[in-house]
Scaffold this motif. Structure first.
Motif, mmCIF file in Angstrom:
data_model
loop_
_atom_site.group_PDB
_atom_site.id
_atom_site.type_symbol
_atom_site.label_atom_id
_atom_site.label_comp_id
_atom_site.label_asym_id
_atom_site.label_seq_id
_atom_site.Cartn_x
_atom_site.Cartn_y
_atom_site.Cartn_z
ATOM 1 N N UNK A 203 1.089 -1.538 0.277
ATOM 2 C CA UNK A 203 0.191 0.153 -0.049
ATOM 3 C C UNK A 203 0.905 0.838 0.070
ATOM 4 N N UNK A 204 0.701 1.901 -0.927
ATOM 5 C CA UNK A 204 1.353 3.451 -0.884
ATOM 6 C C UNK A 204 0.121 4.711 -0.390
ATOM 7 N N UNK A 205 0.185 5.482 0.867
ATOM 8 C CA UNK A 205 -0.334 5.779 1.410
ATOM 9 C C UNK A 205 -0.358 7.437 1.968
ATOM 10 N N UNK A 206 -1.194 8.101 2.119
ATOM 11 C CA UNK A 206 -0.481 9.476 3.167
ATOM 12 C C UNK A 206 -1.164 9.688 4.374
ATOM 13 N N UNK A 207 -1.702 7.904 4.552
ATOM 14 C CA UNK A 207 -2.531 8.084 6.278
ATOM 15 C C UNK A 207 -1.459 7.538 7.062
ATOM 16 N N UNK A 208 -1.550 7.640 7.671
ATOM 17 C CA UNK A 208 -0.437 7.104 9.120
ATOM 18 C C UNK A 208 -0.766 5.056 9.578
ATOM 19 N N UNK A 209 -0.051 4.520 9.823
ATOM 20 C CA UNK A 209 -0.453 2.781 10.024
ATOM 21 C C UNK A 209 -1.583 2.336 10.722
ATOM 22 N N UNK A 210 -1.849 3.423 12.255
ATOM 23 C CA UNK A 210 -2.710 3.529 12.933
ATOM 24 C C UNK A 210 -3.928 3.460 12.219
ATOM 25 N N UNK A 211 -4.102 4.570 11.415
ATOM 26 C CA UNK A 211 -5.559 4.903 11.361
ATOM 27 C C UNK A 211 -5.787 3.717 9.631
ATOM 28 N N UNK A 212 -4.336 3.066 9.459
ATOM 29 C CA UNK A 212 -5.005 1.983 8.054
ATOM 30 C C UNK A 212 -5.405 1.421 8.959
ATOM 31 N N UNK A 213 -4.719 1.079 9.960
ATOM 32 C CA UNK A 213 -5.061 -0.295 11.092
ATOM 33 C C UNK A 213 -6.582 -0.669 10.696
ATOM 34 N N UNK A 214 -7.155 0.405 11.348
ATOM 35 C CA UNK A 214 -8.696 0.564 11.889
ATOM 36 C C UNK A 214 -9.362 0.394 10.433
ATOM 37 N N UNK A 215 -9.198 1.537 9.573
ATOM 38 C CA UNK A 215 -9.807 1.222 7.675
ATOM 39 C C UNK A 215 -10.013 -0.512 8.315
ATOM 40 N N UNK A 216 -8.974 -0.948 8.061
ATOM 41 C CA UNK A 216 -9.003 -2.922 7.766
ATOM 42 C C UNK A 216 -9.609 -3.315 8.854
ATOM 43 N N UNK A 217 -9.853 -2.850 10.133
ATOM 44 C CA UNK A 217 -10.692 -3.362 11.131
ATOM 45 C C UNK A 217 -11.682 -3.291 11.126
ATOM 46 N N UNK A 218 -11.749 -2.519 10.186
ATOM 47 C CA UNK A 218 -13.839 -1.934 10.062
ATOM 48 C C UNK A 218 -14.191 -3.215 8.915
ATOM 49 N N UNK A 219 -13.545 -3.711 7.830
ATOM 50 C CA UNK A 219 -13.856 -4.796 6.906
ATOM 51 C C UNK A 219 -14.163 -5.887 7.610
ATOM 52 N N UNK A 220 -15.269 -6.575 7.561
ATOM 53 C CA UNK A 220 -16.657 -7.245 7.583
ATOM 54 C C UNK A 220 -15.395 -8.460 7.786
ATOM 55 N N UNK A 221 -14.584 -8.537 7.293
ATOM 56 C CA UNK A 221 -13.839 -9.887 6.879
ATOM 57 C C UNK A 221 -12.505 -10.221 7.551
ATOM 58 N N UNK A 222 -12.490 -8.952 7.827
ATOM 59 C CA UNK A 222 -10.841 -8.771 9.207
ATOM 60 C C UNK A 222 -11.475 -9.149 10.383
ATOM 61 N N UNK A 223 -11.157 -10.344 11.093
ATOM 62 C CA UNK A 223 -11.224 -10.218 13.044
ATOM 63 C C UNK A 223 -10.137 -9.843 13.723
ATOM 64 N N UNK A 224 -8.683 -9.306 13.709
ATOM 65 C CA UNK A 224 -7.882 -9.166 14.277
ATOM 66 C C UNK A 224 -6.681 -8.352 13.941
ATOM 67 N N UNK A 225 -6.132 -7.853 14.564
ATOM 68 C CA UNK A 225 -4.548 -6.699 13.382
ATOM 69 C C UNK A 225 -4.497 -5.814 14.172
ATOM 70 N N UNK A 226 -2.935 -6.074 14.159
ATOM 71 C CA UNK A 226 -2.612 -4.520 15.180
ATOM 72 C C UNK A 226 -0.851 -3.945 14.252
ATOM 73 N N UNK A 227 0.060 -2.655 14.204
ATOM 74 C CA UNK A 227 1.203 -2.073 14.022
ATOM 75 C C UNK A 227 2.152 -3.246 13.908
ATOM 76 N N UNK A 228 3.056 -3.587 13.663
ATOM 77 C CA UNK A 228 4.226 -4.360 13.806
ATOM 78 C C UNK A 228 5.312 -3.225 14.529
ATOM 79 N N UNK A 229 6.449 -3.218 15.067
ATOM 80 C CA UNK A 229 7.637 -2.678 15.486
ATOM 81 C C UNK A 229 7.992 -1.943 13.741
ATOM 82 N N UNK A 230 8.239 -2.971 12.954
ATOM 83 C CA UNK A 230 9.006 -2.512 11.716
ATOM 84 C C UNK A 230 7.478 -1.254 10.926
#
Length: 578
Positions: A203-230
DNA sequence: GCCGTTTTCGGCCCGACTGTTTTCAGTCG
C-alpha cells in the motif's frame, strides 16, 4: 462472491460449529449450515435483499436468521454469536481439524478435562489423562498424539483461492479510502503459489499506519490486527489467514512491489544483475550506491536491468532471469486460451445443475467445448450412473446437442472410477460408446506407492481411457493423496498418449506443482479441467492455467487450448486404435 | 431453525466404518 455474503456465511458456520460442540439440536445446526450455503451461492450482495425486505425469500432463511442478518448489517455483529463465543471457547474449533475428533468428542474433552485448545489437549494427552474420558481408548490417544505432531509439523498453508478473494476484497476496500494512492496484492499470492502461508498487500498511502489499521479492521472479514514494530500491519481474517500489509512510497512502488512479490531467489537474481552494472538494488530504488533512484513501476525496473518484465508466476528463481536475458522465456499458456472443460458434473450424479443448464453456463463462460462426465456406479454417495442411466443420459445429451448446434461442442463422457486394482468401473463395451473417458481414483487412497503406481499405470494403459483425472486423489487439507512413482506414470502416459489432468479445483490442484513440472519436461499431454459441480466452478480454471504457467508447460500440450476440430480428431484417432 | 397444499406441528439423509464397547456412539464421506 461478495465480501458481505462471505462474512455472514462464515459467521453462521462458526455458530453451527460452536452449537454442535455445545450439543444443540442437530436440525438447528443444519439450518445454520444451510443458510451459510445459501449465502455462498448468492450472486447479489445480501444487503440488497435486506433493503428490499426480501431476506425471507432466500432458501433456508426464516424469521430468526433474517433477524440475525439484519442485525449484522446494522451493527457489524451477531449478538447470539458473541454470547456463544463467551460460553464455548472458539479455540475448541481447532480440535475439529484433528482426524477422529468430531464435535461430540471435543465436547467430552472440554467438559471432563477442561481442554480448550490444542496446547491443553497435548498436555492432557502427555499426562495420560485423556484415556480416562469415556470413549477414548489407548488407540485414540496414540492416534491423536500422532495427528497433533503432524499438524504442528506442517507449515500453516491456506487456500490460494481464498487468499486471492481476500486480497481483492481488501484492495477494493483500500482503494476507496482518501489518501490511499495505490493498493496491490503482492507476495506468494501474486505469484499464484498453489497453497500460501499468508496474504501480502502493498500500500502507498498518506495515511498513518494506525489509521490504516482501523480502516482494515472495519472490513467485515477481518478479525484481528496490529501495527508491528517495523511499521507493517499484521492482520488475521475470519478463517485465520494471516495478512501482511507492507507500506511503500508511491515513488518507489516498483522496487517495493518487486521485493515483496519475491521470490527471494528471484529478487536476489535481480540484485546480482544490478551489481554487475555497478549498481545497488534495494526496496527504495536502483542506482550507484548512495544514489539509488526510486522506481515507481516494475516495467521500469526490469527495463533498467535489460530484461523484459517477467510475469510474477515465473519469479521462482528457476532460471527465468537467465532465460529472460537471452530472450528465451518460455511461451506461456495464455490466460484466455482455456476454451474446453473436459470434466464436469450434472444433477445426474452429484452436480448442482441440470445438463441443459450446465451447457448454457459453459457457453456463457465462452467455452467452445464441454464434456459431461458424471460419476460411475462405484461412487454411491455421488449417485454414480448405472449403465442404464448412462445410456439414458446419452439421449439427453443428444437432445441438448441438437438445440445448440455448432455453437458449443458437447461431448458425452464419464468420470469412471479406477478401482483399487486398476480396473475400471464400466465394462469396455460401455466405455466404447462414450465420446471421452476420464478415469480417476476416488477410493482406497491409502495404498502404498507400489500398489498405487500399478493401479494408475494399469488405468493409463487401458485402451478406452483418454485422461487420468486428479491422479493422486488429494484433497486439501485432509487427504494427502496417493504416493506414486510419478516417472512410471509419466512413461505410461507417454506410451499410450493419455493425458494427465490438472484438476483446477483449488482444494485439489492435482497434478500438483512438482508432478506437473516433471510431466511438462517429459512432454506428456495435459488436460486442465475444473471438475465443475456448480456453474461458478468454471472460474477455477485460472488456478490450473496459473499452475501450467508456473511450471512452463508447453501450451501445445494442453488439450483445452486446442481448436475443437483438433480435439475431436485426437479423440477419434484414439478410438480407432482402441 | 426451516418448511409446507398431506401444512402451523412434525419431519428434516444416511450407510459404512471404527474404536470402544459388550450392544453402540461417533466419525466420515
Amino acid at each position: 462472491m461478495h465480501a458481505i455474503n462471505l462474512a455472514l456465511a462464515r459467521r453462521f458456520e462458526r455458530l453451527a460449529d460452536l452449537l454442535e460442540i455445545r450439543g444443540d439440536e442437530a436440525y438447528k445446526i443444519r439450518a445454520y449450515r444451510r443458510a451459510a450455503e445459501t449465502l455462498y451461492q448468492l450472486h447479489e450482495p445480501v444487503t440488497r435483499y435486506a433493503e428490499e425486505g426480501r431476506l425471507r425469500e432466500l432458501p433456508g432463511i426464516g424469521p430468526a436468521l433474517a433477524r440475525k442478518i439484519q442485525e449484522f448489517l446494522e451493527t457489524g455483529e451477531i449478538s447470539a454469536l458473541t454470547r456463544l463465543q463467551r460460553e464455548v471457547p472458539p479455540t475448541l474449533l481447532d480440535l475439529l481439524h484433528l482426524p477422529g475428533l468430531g464435535p461430540a468428542k471435543v465436547r467430552a474433552l472440554w467438559k471432563t478435562l477442561g481442554i480448550t485448545d490444542l496446547p491443553s489437549l497435548e498436555a492432557a494427552l502427555r499426562a495420560g489423562k485423556v484415556h480416562q474420558v469415556p470413549g477414548f481408548g489407548a488407540r485414540t490417544v496414540d492416534r491423536l498424539l500422532k495427528a497433533l505432531a503432524e499438524f504442528q509439523a506442517r507449515p500453516p498453508e491456506h487456500l490460494l483461492a481464498h487468499a486471492r478473494d481476500m486480497g481483492s476484497f481488501l484492495v477494493q476496500w483500500l482503494r476507496d479510502v482518501p489518501g490511499v494512492h495505490r493498493a496491490e496484492i503482492t507476495g506468494p499470492v501474486r505469484r499464484w503459489v498453489p497453497f500460501v502461508p499468508h496474504l501480502d498487500l502493498l500500500v502507498a498511502a498518506s495515511v498513518p499506519p494506525g489509521e490504516l489499521l482501523s480502516i482494515l479492521l472495519g472490513h467485515p472479514l477481518v478479525e484481528t490486527g496490529r501495527v508491528q514494530d517495523d511499521g507493517r500491519l499484521e492482520l488475521r481474517d475470519l478463517e485465520g489467514l494471516p495478512i501482511m500489509v507492507h507500506l511503500a512510497g508511491e515513488a518507489s512502488f516498483g522496487t517495493a512491489w518487486a521485493v515483496t512479490t519475491g521470490s527471494v531467489a528471484h529478487w536476489q537474481g535481480l540484485q546480482r544483475l544490478a551489481e554487475a552494472k555497478g549498481w545497488h538494488l534495494s526496496p527504495q530504488g536502483l542506482g550507484p550506491v548512495g544514489e539509488e533512484t526510486p522506481i515507481p513501476d516494475e516495467e521500469t525496473l526490469y527495463t533498467a536491468l535489460d530484461l523484459p518484465w517477467i510475469p510474477p508466476e515465473l519469479r521462482e528463481g528457476r532460471g527465468e532471469i537467465e532465460a529472460a536475458r537471452q530472450g528465451a522465456l518460455p511461451s506461456l499458456l495464455p490466460w484466455d486460451a482455456w476454451k474446453a472443460d473436459l470434466h464436469t458434473h450434472t444433477r445426474w450424479s452429484d452436480g448442482a445443475l441440470d445438463l441443459r443448464d450446465l451447457v448454457t453456463a459453459a457457453w456463457k463462460r465462452g467455452l467452445r467445448v464441454i464434456a459431461i462426465t458424471d460419476h460411475s456406479p462405484a461412487q454411491h454417495v455421488a449417485n454414480g450412473l448405472s449403465v442404464e442411466r448412462l445410456r439414458k443420459q446419452r439421449e439427453e445429451v443428444e437432445k441438448v446437442r441438437a438445440e445448440w448446434g455448432d455453437r458449443i461442442l458437447i461431448l458425452h463422457g464419464a468420470e469412471v472410477d479406477i478401482l483399487p486394482d486398476g480396473s475400471l468401473d464400466y465394462p469396455d463395451e460401455v466405455l466404447a460408446e462414450l465420446d471421452i473417458v476420464i478415469a480417476s481414483p476416488h477410493m482406497a487412497l491409502r495404498q502404498d506407492a507400489q500398489e498405487a503406481t500399478q493401479r494408475l499405470v494399469r488405468a493409463a494403459s487401458h485402451p478406452w481411457v483418454d485422461i487420468i483425472g486428479h491422479p493422486r486423489g488429494r484433497m486439501w487439507p485432509r487427504r494427502p493423496g496417493l504416493p506414486l512413482d510419478m516417472d512410471a506414470l509419466l512413461r505410461a502416459a507417454l506410451e499410450h498418449q493419455v493425458a494427465l489432468e490438472v484438476n483446477s479445483n483449488p482444494h485439489r490442484l492435482d497434478l500438483g506443482e512438482e508432478d506437473l513440472r516433471r510431466a511438462a519436461q517429459a512432454g506428456v499431454l495435459i488436460a486442465i479441467n475444473t471438475d465443475a459441480h456448480h456453474p461458478h466452478d468454471f472460474a477455477y480454471h485460472l488456478f490450473g492455467v496459473a499452475l501450467a504457467r508456473r511450471t512452463w508447460v508447453d501450451p501445445t500440450l494442453v488439450l483445452n487450448a486446442w481448436e475443437p476440430e483438433r480435439l475431436m480428431a485426437w479423440l477419434r484417432e484414439r478410438k480407432s486404435r482402441a
